[in-house]
Design an enzyme around this catalytic site. Structure first.
Site, PDB file in Angstrom:
ATOM      1  CB  SER A  26      -0.975  -0.422   1.259  1.00  0.00           C
ATOM      2  OG  SER A  26      -1.708   1.465   1.825  1.00  0.00           O
ATOM      3  CE1 TYR A  42      -3.892  -1.932   6.251  1.00  0.00           C
ATOM      4  CE2 TYR A  42      -3.205   0.106   5.341  1.00  0.00           C
ATOM      5  CZ  TYR A  42      -3.740  -1.011   4.865  1.00  0.00           C
ATOM      6  OH  TYR A  42      -3.499  -1.506   3.031  1.00  0.00           O
TER       7      TYR A  42
END
Length: 250
Positions: A137, A150
């Site tokens: 990501s 995260y």
């Protein structure tokens, strides 16, 4: 898989393939002629997808060592591994962090990627032209407020992948890290514990990437000749500059 097909047809393994990027990647690789083996916990969705693409569906929980071992034991050949299983939970500050959410994110994104990669690495090397695609990501490259659980997990997943890139020099295995920005999948629905309204607000007023957009990049990386390694690919919607900045017109 028969022994003859195993010797002539390349096999791609996709984790977290019951929806989103994983499912789209499975379709794209199947279109390109791969025998696709898909793994996830939601077997009902997997079975339907496998029927559509002529692939093979298997239960896989990357957080469970025994599940990974059973999954790997059924594979005669692996040419491509797409590490897609992962996800986020919550948007708490560090001071209010939910430790269970952090453990889940680290176990799924980091340790899960390690488990399946380690299990399939011998087969990838034996293929003579293996490819490991890890879906991280932009959160593996940046940080943002309320996202430390995260972003820290994705940073660690990225470091795992990039370290392996160096460790496998001289082996017939390529490694591609794909770092998407905003992609409209079930990602936000999971992050917000099924709160549809809150999940929809994440993409309101802009045009995010789709799972198919990312899948096309995965298939392109897999189509490169053995001497070409696409180390890291960052893709974001036009409306997003980075993890903090985007433009909303609606």
């Amino acid at each position: 898989m028969t022994s003859s097909s195993a010797s002539t047809r390349k096999t791609a393994v996709v984790t977290g393939a019951s929806s989103g990027i994983g499912a789209a990647a499975a379709r794209a690789l199947a279109r390109d002629g791969y025998e696709v083996v898909i793994g996830a916990r939601r077997v009902d969705r997997l079975t339907e997808l496998a029927e559509q693409i002529g692939g093979r569906a298997m239960y896989l929980d990357v957080t469970d060592a025994a599940s990974v071992e059973r999954f790997a034991a059924t594979l005669e050949r692996v040419d491509v591994l797409v590490n897609n299983a992962g996800g986020a939970k919550g948007l708490a500050t560090v001071s209010e962090a939910n430790l269970d959410d952090w453990r889940w994110m680290w176990e799924t994104n980091v340790v899960g990627t390690l488990r399946i990669t380690k299990a399939l690495l011998p087969a990838l090397i034996a293929s003579g032209d293996g490819l490991i695609v890890t879906i991280t990501s932009i959160a593996a490259l940046e940080v943002y407020d309320n996202g430390a659980g995260y972003t820290s997990a994705k940073h660690a997943q990225g470091v795992l992948h990039r370290t392996l890139r160096g460790e496998l020099l001289g082996s017939p295995v390529r490694l591609t890290e794909i770092c998407p920005g905003m992609v409209e999948t079930e990602f936000s629905l999971v992050r917000f514990d099924g709160d549809t309204d809150r999940a929809d607000q994440v993409y309101q007023g802009l045009t995010p990437l789709t799972a198919d957009d990312v899948a096309e990049v995965i298939a392109f990386a897999a189509s490169r000749p053995p001497h070409v390694n696409l180390d890291q690919i960052v893709l974001k919607p036009r409306d997003q500059a980075d993890a903090r900045r985007n433009v909303r017109t609606g």
